[in-house]
Design an enzyme around this catalytic site. Structure first.
Site, PDB file in Angstrom:
ATOM      1  N   ASN A  11       0.908  -1.177   0.000  1.00  0.00           N
ATOM      2  CA  ASN A  11       0.000   0.000   0.000  1.00  0.00           C
ATOM      3  C   ASN A  11       0.935   1.211   0.000  1.00  0.00           C
ATOM      4  OD1 ASN A  11      -2.830   0.556   2.272  1.00  0.00           O
ATOM      5  ND2 ASN A  11      -2.733   0.859   0.083  1.00  0.00           N
ATOM      6  N   ASN A  69      -7.480   9.437  -0.491  1.00  0.00           N
ATOM      7  CA  ASN A  69      -7.315   8.330  -1.420  1.00  0.00           C
ATOM      8  C   ASN A  69      -6.831   8.871  -2.762  1.00  0.00           C
ATOM      9  OD1 ASN A  69      -8.382   5.921   0.029  1.00  0.00           O
ATOM     10  ND2 ASN A  69     -10.261   7.113   0.097  1.00  0.00           N
ATOM     11  N   CYS A  78      -6.388   5.375   7.733  1.00  0.00           N
ATOM     12  CA  CYS A  78      -5.686   4.448   6.838  1.00  0.00           C
ATOM     13  C   CYS A  78      -4.672   3.705   7.705  1.00  0.00           C
ATOM     14  CB  CYS A  78      -4.994   5.213   5.722  1.00  0.00           C
ATOM     15  SG  CYS A  78      -3.992   4.148   4.667  1.00  0.00           S
ATOM     16  N   ASN A  80      -2.332   1.255   7.030  1.00  0.00           N
ATOM     17  CA  ASN A  80      -0.969   1.229   6.497  1.00  0.00           C
ATOM     18  C   ASN A  80      -0.389   2.645   6.434  1.00  0.00           C
ATOM     19  OD1 ASN A  80      -0.550  -1.587   5.995  1.00  0.00           O
ATOM     20  ND2 ASN A  80      -1.971  -1.434   4.283  1.00  0.00           N
ATOM     21  N   ASN A 173     -15.233  -0.279   1.985  1.00  0.00           N
ATOM     22  CA  ASN A 173     -14.204  -1.126   1.362  1.00  0.00           C
ATOM     23  C   ASN A 173     -14.703  -2.567   1.425  1.00  0.00           C
ATOM     24  OD1 ASN A 173     -11.785   0.957   1.277  1.00  0.00           O
ATOM     25  ND2 ASN A 173     -12.798   1.186   3.266  1.00  0.00           N
ATOM     26  N   GLU A 190     -10.427  -1.484  -2.482  1.00  0.00           N
ATOM     27  CA  GLU A 190     -10.395  -0.261  -1.671  1.00  0.00           C
ATOM     28  C   GLU A 190     -11.225   0.877  -2.238  1.00  0.00           C
ATOM     29  OE1 GLU A 190      -7.372   1.847   0.370  1.00  0.00           O
ATOM     30  OE2 GLU A 190      -6.062   0.093   0.308  1.00  0.00           O
ATOM     31  N   ARG A 191     -12.146   1.356  -1.381  1.00  0.00           N
ATOM     32  CA  ARG A 191     -12.904   2.581  -1.701  1.00  0.00           C
ATOM     33  C   ARG A 191     -11.919   3.717  -1.919  1.00  0.00           C
ATOM     34  NH1 ARG A 191     -16.540   5.285   3.042  1.00  0.00           N
ATOM     35  NH2 ARG A 191     -14.458   5.643   3.895  1.00  0.00           N
ATOM     36  N   CYS A 200      -4.323  -3.537   2.609  1.00  0.00           N
ATOM     37  CA  CYS A 200      -5.195  -2.519   3.207  1.00  0.00           C
ATOM     38  C   CYS A 200      -5.246  -2.798   4.709  1.00  0.00           C
ATOM     39  CB  CYS A 200      -6.595  -2.585   2.601  1.00  0.00           C
ATOM     40  SG  CYS A 200      -7.747  -1.434   3.391  1.00  0.00           S
ATOM     41  N   GLY A 201      -4.667  -1.893   5.485  1.00  0.00           N
ATOM     42  CA  GLY A 201      -4.507  -2.140   6.917  1.00  0.00           C
ATOM     43  C   GLY A 201      -5.817  -2.246   7.674  1.00  0.00           C
ATOM     44  N   THR A 202      -6.689  -1.263   7.478  1.00  0.00           N
ATOM     45  CA  THR A 202      -7.963  -1.309   8.203  1.00  0.00           C
ATOM     46  C   THR A 202      -8.812  -2.483   7.697  1.00  0.00           C
ATOM     47  OG1 THR A 202      -8.767   0.355   6.610  1.00  0.00           O
ATOM     48  CG2 THR A 202      -8.126   1.144   8.821  1.00  0.00           C
TER      49      THR A 202
HETATM   50  N1  LIG Z   1      -9.588   3.422   1.076  1.00  0.00           N
HETATM   51  C1  LIG Z   1      -9.964   3.616   2.473  1.00  0.00           C
HETATM   52  C2  LIG Z   1      -8.903   4.475   3.187  1.00  0.00           C
HETATM   53  C3  LIG Z   1      -7.526   3.826   3.151  1.00  0.00           C
HETATM   54  C4  LIG Z   1      -7.541   2.517   3.886  1.00  0.00           C
HETATM   55  C5  LIG Z   1      -6.355   1.599   3.635  1.00  0.00           C
HETATM   56  N2  LIG Z   1      -5.351   2.044   2.709  1.00  0.00           N
HETATM   57  C6  LIG Z   1      -5.712   1.158   4.941  1.00  0.00           C
HETATM   58  O1  LIG Z   1      -4.506   0.806   4.973  1.00  0.00           O
HETATM   59  O2  LIG Z   1      -6.438   1.113   5.958  1.00  0.00           O
HETATM   60  C7  LIG Z   1     -11.319   4.311   2.549  1.00  0.00           C
HETATM   61  O3  LIG Z   1     -11.534   5.270   1.817  1.00  0.00           O
HETATM   62  O4  LIG Z   1     -12.145   3.879   3.356  1.00  0.00           O
END
Ligand SMILES: N[C@H](CCC[C@H](N)C(=O)O)C(=O)O
Length: 257
Positions: A11, A69, A78, A80, A173, A190-191, A200-202
């Site tokens: 990421n 984003n 986010c 990551n 997401n 990913e949204r 994607c960490g979350t």
């Molecule tokens: N695309 C996600 C935000 C980035 C999350 C992702 N890159 C992570 O590592 O958590 C959203 O708009 O909800």
């Protein structure tokens, strides 16, 4: 303007710091563009506390951030990105190696140890455990941003068209996860990137939290994203902890776009 490109398990992010808080969604689209820009999944802007900042929540934080984003949409959190941003803050002497910073989802704690960074995410919320779509059972969770989670029997099959539909319907997401022994393999649409990302960490945190809540995994497990670069997830007495490597790819002076 000096910017740094980071990768956190695939990421990737463009990061810089400034004292000026303003809307940077257009800048995010330009910098994150894979052909016409630097290329990244997101833009992170650190806003260090100004010298004369006192009191309130800000007295407990080292800085706040803006996260965008690659499509220019702003997101509250986010996972990551929080690890990459903590590493950036430490090496740029904007914080000690143990820090707290303010995101749209709340205050995040982070600990930098070489290229390994641990983030304490915001306390997870289970929004809905009974979503049935296309004959599959999904959970909707919030790990700083919203995530749909489905446990698949075959991680090689990720229906991107279905993910796109569900992303629009739930403004979330979309993740599929495969239980691999006591660990997880995760893929995420990913949204705001509007495609599958390498990690994607979350999203990994949401998949971990569903599996942990359903007692199919224990605490402190390994999670393998599409990049294959291992992340370590667990729960402490407050929230989800999320640890892994980050890499600073390059820094450069760019014309103010
Ligand atoms: N695309 C996600 C935000 C980035 C999350 C992702 N890159 C992570 O590592 O958590 C959203 O708009 O909800």
């Amino acid at each position: 303007m000096r910017v740094t490109k980071y990768s956190a398990n695939g990421n990737d992010f463009v990061i810089f710091h400034t004292f000026v808080k303003k809307d940077r969604s257009l800048l995010a689209k330009k910098l994150c563009h894979r052909q016409n820009g630097i290329g990244a999944d997101g833009l992170i802007v650190l806003l260090p506390k100004s010298k004369n900042e006192i009191g309130g929540d800000k007295s407990k934080i080292d800085f706040e951030w803006q996260f965008y984003n690659s499509d220019g949409s702003e997101a509250n959190m986010c996972g990551n990105g929080s690890r990459a941003c903590a590493h950036y803050a430490y090496v740029n002497e904007l914080a000690q190696n143990v820090m707290k910073f303010l995101t749209g989802a709340g205050i995040i704690g982070a600990v930098v140890d070489g290229d390994m960074v641990l983030s304490e995410l915001t306390p997870p919320k289970i929004i809905d455990k009974e979503i049935l779509e296309n004959g599959k059972s999904w959970w909707l969770l919030d790990t700083g941003v919203p995530h749909l989670v489905y446990f698949t029997k075959d991680i090689t099959k990720f229906d991107i068209a279905e993910a796109r539909e569900l992303r629009d319907k739930y403004n979330a997401n979309v993740n599929i996860a495969f239980i691999e022994g006591k660990n997880l393999r995760v893929r995420t649409y990913e949204r705001g990137v509007e495609d599958e990302t390498l990690a994607c960490g979350t999203g990994m945190a949401a998949c971990f939290y569903r599996a942990y809540s359903e007692k199919v995994v224990g605490n402190d497990i390994e999670v393998y994203p599409t990049s294959g670069e291992t992340l370590y997830l667990g729960v402490n007495d407050r929230t989800i902890t999320f640890r892994g490597r980050v890499r600073s790819i390059f820094s450069a002076e760019i014309d103010s776009l």
